[in-house]
Design an enzyme around this catalytic site. Structure first.
Site, PDB file in Angstrom:
ATOM      1  N   ALA A   1       0.769  -1.292  -0.027  1.00 42.75           N
ATOM      2  CA  ALA A   1       0.140   0.056  -0.026  1.00 42.75           C
ATOM      3  C   ALA A   1       0.909   1.302   0.067  1.00 42.75           C
ATOM      4  O   ALA A   1       0.590   2.178  -0.498  1.00 42.75           O
ATOM      5  CB  ALA A   1      -0.761  -0.090   1.040  1.00 42.75           C
ATOM      6  N   THR A   2       1.916   1.218   0.724  1.00 46.37           N
ATOM      7  CA  THR A   2       2.696   2.616   0.876  1.00 46.37           C
ATOM      8  C   THR A   2       3.351   2.845  -0.609  1.00 46.37           C
ATOM      9  O   THR A   2       3.432   3.920  -0.991  1.00 46.37           O
ATOM     10  CB  THR A   2       4.144   2.428   1.791  1.00 46.37           C
TER      11      THR A   2
ATOM     12  N   ASN B   1      -6.705   2.274  10.850  1.00 42.69           N
ATOM     13  CA  ASN B   1      -5.977   1.169  10.953  1.00 42.69           C
ATOM     14  C   ASN B   1      -5.992   1.102  12.550  1.00 42.69           C
ATOM     15  O   ASN B   1      -5.594  -0.085  13.123  1.00 42.69           O
ATOM     16  CB  ASN B   1      -4.718   1.138  10.505  1.00 42.69           C
TER      17      ASN B   1
ATOM     18  N   SER C   1      -2.876  -3.702   0.677  1.00 36.96           N
ATOM     19  CA  SER C   1      -1.724  -4.560   0.789  1.00 36.96           C
ATOM     20  C   SER C   1      -2.175  -5.831   1.096  1.00 36.96           C
ATOM     21  O   SER C   1      -3.226  -6.042   1.744  1.00 36.96           O
ATOM     22  CB  SER C   1      -0.823  -4.266   1.892  1.00 36.96           C
TER      23      SER C   1
ATOM     24  N   HIS D   1      -0.683  -8.174   2.822  1.00 36.05           N
ATOM     25  CA  HIS D   1      -0.348  -8.987   4.274  1.00 36.05           C
ATOM     26  C   HIS D   1      -1.492  -8.619   5.377  1.00 36.05           C
ATOM     27  O   HIS D   1      -1.344  -9.126   6.356  1.00 36.05           O
ATOM     28  CB  HIS D   1       1.009  -8.635   4.727  1.00 36.05           C
TER      29      HIS D   1
ATOM     30  N   THR E   1      10.289  -6.441 -12.834  1.00 32.90           N
ATOM     31  CA  THR E   1       9.992  -7.606 -12.868  1.00 32.90           C
ATOM     32  C   THR E   1       8.940  -8.181 -12.108  1.00 32.90           C
ATOM     33  O   THR E   1       9.132  -7.759 -10.823  1.00 32.90           O
ATOM     34  CB  THR E   1      11.383  -8.630 -12.657  1.00 32.90           C
TER      35      THR E   1
ATOM     36  N   CYS F   1       3.508   0.727  11.677  1.00 36.15           N
ATOM     37  CA  CYS F   1       4.367   1.456  11.010  1.00 36.15           C
ATOM     38  C   CYS F   1       5.358   2.668  11.678  1.00 36.15           C
ATOM     39  O   CYS F   1       6.103   3.440  11.293  1.00 36.15           O
ATOM     40  CB  CYS F   1       3.781   2.079   9.672  1.00 36.15           C
TER      41      CYS F   1
END
Length: 391
Positions: free
Chosen positions: A73-74, A153, A201, A203, A242, A334
């Site tokens: 997400a960042t 969050n 994200s 995770h 990639t 974070c």
């Protein structure tokens, strides 16, 4: 999961679902080809990415060509906000966001202020919600972007995204949302909500760390943003590099499972969260931070007056107690190394003492009532012990 650990920090990250791990493993071992290679093995990897893109698009009601895979997400937030700033600066240089946003949004906006952009940081009410009248009053003809987190969050508070998007479009600005805590937990459709850009994200929904996605509207009112990374033209030129095929496959599988099991997870986790919250609020001088109606079902943020949150966390995870280690948090992972109180709770009007006394409990699909009973007893013991030391 380790039987000696009771994990209640699922808003920070989640355990990988075994089915997600099984889906990604072949792309780390036997099917390891580069998805941009034209030989048979490369085509196989490309097709796996194509399927994952479809799975990600479906969970938010998007088209496959509107999904850009990122490292999380960042990165997606940086790509979106900086991209809008660069592409739409001819219209204006005014951006609106909220004081309770994730640091990825706030820090990106602060960076843009050094480049001549003007950012309005909206306050929130005591319950964590935006005042719609105040929001409307801050919209201007030169506003180019509004970025509002869908689900906070730290508190789980859900903002009125549809109403905010409608008001934003009224001044022909772009509406973006950080939906990291919402995707896979709430039913959402980008068209119905009027979302132009959306970030999340993997995770947070039982996929591995290091993979996420950015939704960029390509239908009516197509959004144009330039690349931040150059060198190969991957992801429609928006994100060269990639492709992380194993991570992308895992993200797709996690989205598929989350969509299928959404109602089941909601019911199960909400019952557990409510039980935990009710029991913890029997502790004298404790209260919930944030709106308890417009809130995600898996989180409760509770202030235990007089009990320092860092001390509570250490007390719950002390191996010398010969009890299961309990993982909880006092804010965003974070910013966990910060010695400052939670900026979210301060923005909601808490004083520093109460902010430092607050704990976030975020539940997931692997938690059980038996675990919660242990947590309840341990929290009561630790809080009582800390208060006795003070009083």
């Amino acid at each position: 999961m380790n039987k000696e650990l009771i994990y209640l920090d699922n808003n920070a990250t989640t355990q990988i679902d075994q089915r997600v791990l099984d889906a990604m493993l072949p792309y780390l071992t036997t099917n390891f080809a580069n998805a941009n290679s034209t030989h048979q093995f490369g085509v196989g990897a490309y097709n796996a990415v194509k399927e994952a893109r479809k799975q990600v698009a479906e969970i938010i009601g998007a088209e496959t060509n509107e999904i850009v895979f990122t490292s999380g997400a960042t990165e997606a937030i940086n790509l979106a906000i900086k991209g809008v700033a660069e592409s739409y600066s001819d219209k204006g240089k005014h951006i609106i966001t909220v004081e309770t946003e994730h640091s990825a949004v706030l820090d990106t906006c602060k960076f843009l202020e050094t480049k001549g952009f003007e950012v309005t940081y909206l306050p929130v009410q005591k319950n964590g919600l935006i005042d719609l009248d105040l929001f409307k009053s801050q919209l201007r003809e030169d506003t180019i972007l509004v970025s509002v987190m869908m689900v906070n969050n730290e508190t789980g508070v859900i903002q009125p995204i549809k109403e905010l998007a409608e008001l934003t479009h009224g001044v022909e600005a772009i509406f973006m949302t950080d939906a990291t805590q919402a995707v896979g937990k709430l039913e959402l459709n980008v068209d119905e909500l009027g979302i132009d850009l959306l970030c999340f994200s993997g995770h947070k929904i039982y996929a591995p760390k290091g993979v996420g996605a950015l939704y960029v509207r390509q239908r009516a009112n197509r959004i144009k943003i330039p690349a931040l990374l150059h060198g190969g033209g991957h992801e429609r030129g928006l994100r060269s590099g990639t492709l992380n095929v194993p991570g992308i496959v895992a993200l797709g599988k996690a989205c598929e499972l989350a969509q299928k099991e959404l109602e089941e997870n909601l019911k199960q986790i909400k019952e557990l969260r409510d039980y935990l919250e009710i029991q913890l609020l029997t502790i004298e001088n404790s209260f919930v931070n944030g709106d308890t109606k417009n809130r995600l079902y898996n989180v409760t943020n509770i202030c235990f007056v007089g009990a320092d949150s860092e001390a509570v966390i250490m007390g719950l995870s002390n191996p010398e107690n010969n009890l299961p280690l309990i993982a909880v948090s006092n804010g965003s992972a974070c910013t966990s190394t910060s010695i400052d109180p939670s900026h979210v709770l301060i923005a909601m009007g808490l004083d520093e003492n109460h902010a430092f006394n607050s704990i976030r409990f975020s539940l997931g699909k692997y938690n059980t009532k038996e675990e919660l009973n242990i947590v309840i007893n341990q929290v009561k013991t630790v809080v009582a012990g800390l208060r006795a030391m003070i009083f």
